[in-house]
Design a protein around this motif. Structure first.
Motif, PDB file in Angstrom:
ATOM      1  N   PHE A  42      57.056  26.915  -3.420  1.00  0.00           N
ATOM      2  CA  PHE A  42      57.246  26.234  -2.191  1.00  0.00           C
ATOM      3  C   PHE A  42      57.162  27.183  -1.018  1.00  0.00           C
ATOM      4  O   PHE A  42      56.654  26.921  -0.047  1.00  0.00           O
ATOM      5  CB  PHE A  42      58.578  25.354  -2.201  1.00  0.00           C
ATOM      6  N   ARG A  43      57.747  28.380  -1.511  1.00  0.00           N
ATOM      7  CA  ARG A  43      57.886  29.478  -0.405  1.00  0.00           C
ATOM      8  C   ARG A  43      56.078  29.778   0.127  1.00  0.00           C
ATOM      9  O   ARG A  43      55.674  29.864   1.094  1.00  0.00           O
ATOM     10  CB  ARG A  43      58.492  30.612  -0.658  1.00  0.00           C
ATOM     11  N   ALA A  44      55.578  29.790  -1.038  1.00  0.00           N
ATOM     12  CA  ALA A  44      53.900  30.755  -1.179  1.00  0.00           C
ATOM     13  C   ALA A  44      53.126  29.128  -0.193  1.00  0.00           C
ATOM     14  O   ALA A  44      52.406  29.564   0.344  1.00  0.00           O
ATOM     15  CB  ALA A  44      53.522  30.645  -2.415  1.00  0.00           C
ATOM     16  N   ILE A  45      53.490  28.146  -0.542  1.00  0.00           N
ATOM     17  CA  ILE A  45      52.573  27.100  -0.054  1.00  0.00           C
ATOM     18  C   ILE A  45      53.203  26.661   1.346  1.00  0.00           C
ATOM     19  O   ILE A  45      52.258  26.327   2.117  1.00  0.00           O
ATOM     20  CB  ILE A  45      52.560  25.642  -0.979  1.00  0.00           C
ATOM     21  N   SER A  46      54.333  26.859   1.811  1.00  0.00           N
ATOM     22  CA  SER A  46      54.783  26.776   3.077  1.00  0.00           C
ATOM     23  C   SER A  46      54.083  27.717   4.014  1.00  0.00           C
ATOM     24  O   SER A  46      53.684  27.518   5.147  1.00  0.00           O
ATOM     25  CB  SER A  46      56.316  27.092   3.166  1.00  0.00           C
ATOM     26  N   ILE A  47      54.005  28.958   3.436  1.00  0.00           N
ATOM     27  CA  ILE A  47      53.327  30.113   4.161  1.00  0.00           C
ATOM     28  C   ILE A  47      51.801  29.759   4.372  1.00  0.00           C
ATOM     29  O   ILE A  47      51.048  29.830   5.541  1.00  0.00           O
ATOM     30  CB  ILE A  47      53.259  31.410   3.662  1.00  0.00           C
TER      31      ILE A  47
ATOM     32  N   GLY B 192      64.186  38.133   3.544  1.00  0.00           N
ATOM     33  CA  GLY B 192      65.123  38.022   4.752  1.00  0.00           C
ATOM     34  C   GLY B 192      64.734  37.597   5.858  1.00  0.00           C
ATOM     35  O   GLY B 192      65.124  36.761   6.794  1.00  0.00           O
ATOM     36  N   ALA B 193      63.266  37.930   6.169  1.00  0.00           N
ATOM     37  CA  ALA B 193      62.564  37.463   7.524  1.00  0.00           C
ATOM     38  C   ALA B 193      62.345  35.874   7.421  1.00  0.00           C
ATOM     39  O   ALA B 193      62.564  35.107   8.165  1.00  0.00           O
ATOM     40  CB  ALA B 193      60.889  38.103   7.476  1.00  0.00           C
ATOM     41  N   GLY B 194      62.203  35.363   6.197  1.00  0.00           N
ATOM     42  CA  GLY B 194      61.941  33.917   5.704  1.00  0.00           C
ATOM     43  C   GLY B 194      63.285  33.290   6.322  1.00  0.00           C
ATOM     44  O   GLY B 194      63.445  32.175   6.704  1.00  0.00           O
ATOM     45  N   ALA B 195      64.355  33.890   5.643  1.00  0.00           N
ATOM     46  CA  ALA B 195      65.742  33.365   5.883  1.00  0.00           C
ATOM     47  C   ALA B 195      66.065  33.065   7.162  1.00  0.00           C
ATOM     48  O   ALA B 195      66.904  32.224   7.803  1.00  0.00           O
ATOM     49  CB  ALA B 195      66.815  34.225   5.161  1.00  0.00           C
ATOM     50  N   LEU B 196      65.615  34.049   8.216  1.00  0.00           N
ATOM     51  CA  LEU B 196      65.861  34.109   9.526  1.00  0.00           C
ATOM     52  C   LEU B 196      64.977  33.358  10.471  1.00  0.00           C
ATOM     53  O   LEU B 196      65.147  32.951  11.460  1.00  0.00           O
ATOM     54  CB  LEU B 196      65.619  35.508  10.206  1.00  0.00           C
TER      55      LEU B 196
ATOM     56  N   TRP C 211      54.953  18.261  13.744  1.00  0.00           N
ATOM     57  CA  TRP C 211      56.030  17.775  12.726  1.00  0.00           C
ATOM     58  C   TRP C 211      55.436  18.526  11.376  1.00  0.00           C
ATOM     59  O   TRP C 211      56.441  18.848  10.487  1.00  0.00           O
ATOM     60  CB  TRP C 211      56.011  16.275  12.483  1.00  0.00           C
ATOM     61  N   TRP C 212      54.239  18.882  11.494  1.00  0.00           N
ATOM     62  CA  TRP C 212      53.933  19.502  10.146  1.00  0.00           C
ATOM     63  C   TRP C 212      54.323  20.914   9.879  1.00  0.00           C
ATOM     64  O   TRP C 212      54.612  21.569   9.274  1.00  0.00           O
ATOM     65  CB  TRP C 212      52.138  19.388  10.186  1.00  0.00           C
ATOM     66  N   HIS C 213      54.355  21.710  11.213  1.00  0.00           N
ATOM     67  CA  HIS C 213      54.698  23.160  11.323  1.00  0.00           C
ATOM     68  C   HIS C 213      56.235  23.105  11.147  1.00  0.00           C
ATOM     69  O   HIS C 213      56.630  24.002  10.142  1.00  0.00           O
ATOM     70  CB  HIS C 213      54.528  23.719  12.702  1.00  0.00           C
ATOM     71  N   GLN C 214      56.943  21.937  11.645  1.00  0.00           N
ATOM     72  CA  GLN C 214      58.351  22.032  11.392  1.00  0.00           C
ATOM     73  C   GLN C 214      58.673  21.848   9.863  1.00  0.00           C
ATOM     74  O   GLN C 214      59.410  22.445   9.329  1.00  0.00           O
ATOM     75  CB  GLN C 214      59.000  21.005  12.220  1.00  0.00           C
ATOM     76  N   LEU C 215      58.012  20.890   9.267  1.00  0.00           N
ATOM     77  CA  LEU C 215      58.236  20.856   7.792  1.00  0.00           C
ATOM     78  C   LEU C 215      58.150  21.997   6.918  1.00  0.00           C
ATOM     79  O   LEU C 215      59.120  22.348   6.210  1.00  0.00           O
ATOM     80  CB  LEU C 215      57.112  19.542   7.460  1.00  0.00           C
ATOM     81  N   TRP C 216      57.036  22.774   7.271  1.00  0.00           N
ATOM     82  CA  TRP C 216      56.653  23.958   6.518  1.00  0.00           C
ATOM     83  C   TRP C 216      57.575  25.108   6.739  1.00  0.00           C
ATOM     84  O   TRP C 216      57.886  25.961   6.081  1.00  0.00           O
ATOM     85  CB  TRP C 216      55.225  24.246   6.470  1.00  0.00           C
ATOM     86  N   ASP C 217      58.000  25.106   8.308  1.00  0.00           N
ATOM     87  CA  ASP C 217      59.093  26.053   8.548  1.00  0.00           C
ATOM     88  C   ASP C 217      60.192  25.832   7.954  1.00  0.00           C
ATOM     89  O   ASP C 217      60.916  26.866   7.416  1.00  0.00           O
ATOM     90  CB  ASP C 217      59.240  26.052  10.082  1.00  0.00           C
ATOM     91  N   VAL C 218      60.782  24.597   7.666  1.00  0.00           N
ATOM     92  CA  VAL C 218      62.016  24.505   6.931  1.00  0.00           C
ATOM     93  C   VAL C 218      61.900  24.785   5.738  1.00  0.00           C
ATOM     94  O   VAL C 218      62.882  25.530   5.082  1.00  0.00           O
ATOM     95  CB  VAL C 218      62.447  22.838   7.247  1.00  0.00           C
ATOM     96  N   SER C 219      60.646  24.386   5.113  1.00  0.00           N
ATOM     97  CA  SER C 219      60.555  24.613   3.686  1.00  0.00           C
ATOM     98  C   SER C 219      60.472  26.037   3.357  1.00  0.00           C
ATOM     99  O   SER C 219      61.016  26.630   2.233  1.00  0.00           O
ATOM    100  CB  SER C 219      59.245  24.260   2.986  1.00  0.00           C
ATOM    101  N   TYR C 220      59.893  26.952   4.170  1.00  0.00           N
ATOM    102  CA  TYR C 220      59.853  28.508   4.164  1.00  0.00           C
ATOM    103  C   TYR C 220      61.069  28.993   4.378  1.00  0.00           C
ATOM    104  O   TYR C 220      61.305  29.887   3.360  1.00  0.00           O
ATOM    105  CB  TYR C 220      58.893  28.902   5.132  1.00  0.00           C
ATOM    106  N   CYS C 221      61.908  28.592   5.332  1.00  0.00           N
ATOM    107  CA  CYS C 221      63.215  29.135   5.376  1.00  0.00           C
ATOM    108  C   CYS C 221      64.038  28.970   4.113  1.00  0.00           C
ATOM    109  O   CYS C 221      64.906  29.832   3.740  1.00  0.00           O
ATOM    110  CB  CYS C 221      64.005  28.592   6.585  1.00  0.00           C
TER     111      CYS C 221
ATOM    112  N   LEU D 113      64.179  30.150  11.013  1.00  0.00           N
ATOM    113  CA  LEU D 113      64.779  28.838  11.886  1.00  0.00           C
ATOM    114  C   LEU D 113      65.496  29.497  13.185  1.00  0.00           C
ATOM    115  O   LEU D 113      65.632  28.550  14.019  1.00  0.00           O
ATOM    116  CB  LEU D 113      65.281  27.935  11.170  1.00  0.00           C
ATOM    117  N   PHE D 114      65.841  30.493  13.129  1.00  0.00           N
ATOM    118  CA  PHE D 114      66.506  31.239  14.189  1.00  0.00           C
ATOM    119  C   PHE D 114      65.392  31.185  15.513  1.00  0.00           C
ATOM    120  O   PHE D 114      65.994  31.309  16.771  1.00  0.00           O
ATOM    121  CB  PHE D 114      67.059  32.616  14.008  1.00  0.00           C
ATOM    122  N   PHE D 115      64.122  31.252  15.199  1.00  0.00           N
ATOM    123  CA  PHE D 115      63.371  31.344  16.269  1.00  0.00           C
ATOM    124  C   PHE D 115      62.868  29.913  16.488  1.00  0.00           C
ATOM    125  O   PHE D 115      62.382  29.259  15.873  1.00  0.00           O
ATOM    126  CB  PHE D 115      62.163  32.321  15.645  1.00  0.00           C
TER     127      PHE D 115
END
Length: 344
Positions: free
Chosen positions: A100-105, A33-37, A115-125, A39-41
């Protein structure tokens, strides 16, 4: 058939696997749930704080899923084989999303570029949302039943999985996890992020209640076999009533800003919903929609009594150890998140 404390061994394993899946739903539910939220941050610091709130515990939470799958394979190999073969594509997607969630974290903080942070933020979410939806998809189809013939062979089509009821259960699971995750983050954050999360928790709880009401009505109308046990045993109706009251208590806790109590209530809600699911299935584990001979009961699918008896001994030793480790982990990382040099 052998028994232990007056309960037959297949039923013991039905209960143990149910406990493991419930543990997974509660524990991994809030970090999904925290991951799904995520990109709201909008701010980098907020995203780092949210990530570090689940950083020390997310991989330990997934242990419950691994143990649950292993227990299902050991105790009910027929069910394990049938479910994995039927839901082959959803489970492949599930594993890809977990990877993908694990490697995103882990990868997010390895480079400083935005852009690197944004890429993995999107992947994580996205991966968190996909996992929650796939869990709901499998759950919804197991509630309805699967087209299996008398030999337990799948006779349906791939598109049969993507039906309106399973879709509704998928969205309900996602809404529950988002609400659960928001309240966990509220216990771990402060200041402006905390204020933003109070709004998110309020909105996600309203979204979950709408989904909960829709899914409950759809189950009553379109999946009557799940309610048969309550018609035959009216005393058990206390459990769905308890689930409704606990859901209402979530809203009450949010309105009073008692988020720890709300988190406990959402955990109990997750457990009660899975208990109701198990009660609707028992003594079956998989239901067939085309041939009653295709139903797979715990007695038909169980391993030998000797195997169940031996594994039960290990389960009674291992499960308390896993539970103790989980409690220790959360106790060690209790309190509000403080960013440090080596934080995610």
């Amino acid at each position: 058939m052998d028994t232990f404390l007056g309960i037959d061994l297949p039923t013991w394993w039905f209960l143990l696997i149910g406990a493991l899946i419930t543990g997974y739903g509660i524990l991994d539910g809030f970090d999904l749930g925290a991951g799904a939220l995520h990109l709201f941050f909008r701010k980098e610091q907020s995203r780092r704080i949210a990530l570090n709130a689940i950083g020390p515990v997310w991989d330990g939470n997934e242990v419950w899923l691994v143990i649950g799958a292993g227990a299902l394979f050991a105790a009910f190999p027929l069910v394990y084989g049938t479910i994995l073969s039927v839901f082959y594509l959803p489970f492949i997607l599930f594993l890809v999303a977990i990877i993908f969630r694990a490697i995103s974290i882990e990868f997010r903080g390895k480079e400083p570029m935005p852009w690197w942070h944004q890429l993995w933020d999107v992947s994580y979410c996205v991966s968190s949302i996909v996992i929650a939806l796939l869990l709901g998809l499998v759950l919804g189809n197991l509630i309805q039943g699967i087209p299996l013939n008398a030999n337990h062979e799948f006779v349906g089509r791939l598109r049969d999985f993507f039906n309106p009821y399973a879709g509704l259960i998928s969205v309900t699971v996602l809404s529950l996890f988002m609400m659960h995750g928001a309240m966990y983050l509220l216990m771990k954050t402060e200041d402006r992020l905390y204020t933003k999360l109070t709004i998110i928790a309020d909105n996600t709880s309203k979204f979950f209640i709408l989904c909960f009401l829709a899914a409950s009505n759809a189950t009553l109308i379109y999946v009557p076999h799940m309610t048969a046990i309550f018609k035959n045993n009216p005393a058990l109706f206390v459990l769905p009533m308890a689930a409704v009251l606990i859901v209402l208590n979530i809203r009450r806790s949010i309105e009073k800003r008692q988020y720890r109590r709300g988190f406990i209530s959402s955990s109990i809600t997750t457990a009660l919903l899975l208990i109701l699911f198990a009660m609707g299935l028992y003594p079956n584990l998989v239901l067939s929609t085309v041939d009653p001979r295709g139903h797979i009961s715990i007695y038909e699918a169980a391993s030998s009594d000797a195997s169940l008896r031996t594994m039960l001994l290990f389960a009674f030793i291992g499960m308390p150890l896993v539970g103790t480790y989980t409690v220790f982990m959360f106790w060690t990382f209790r309190g509000k998140v403080k960013l440090e040099e080596h934080s995610y």
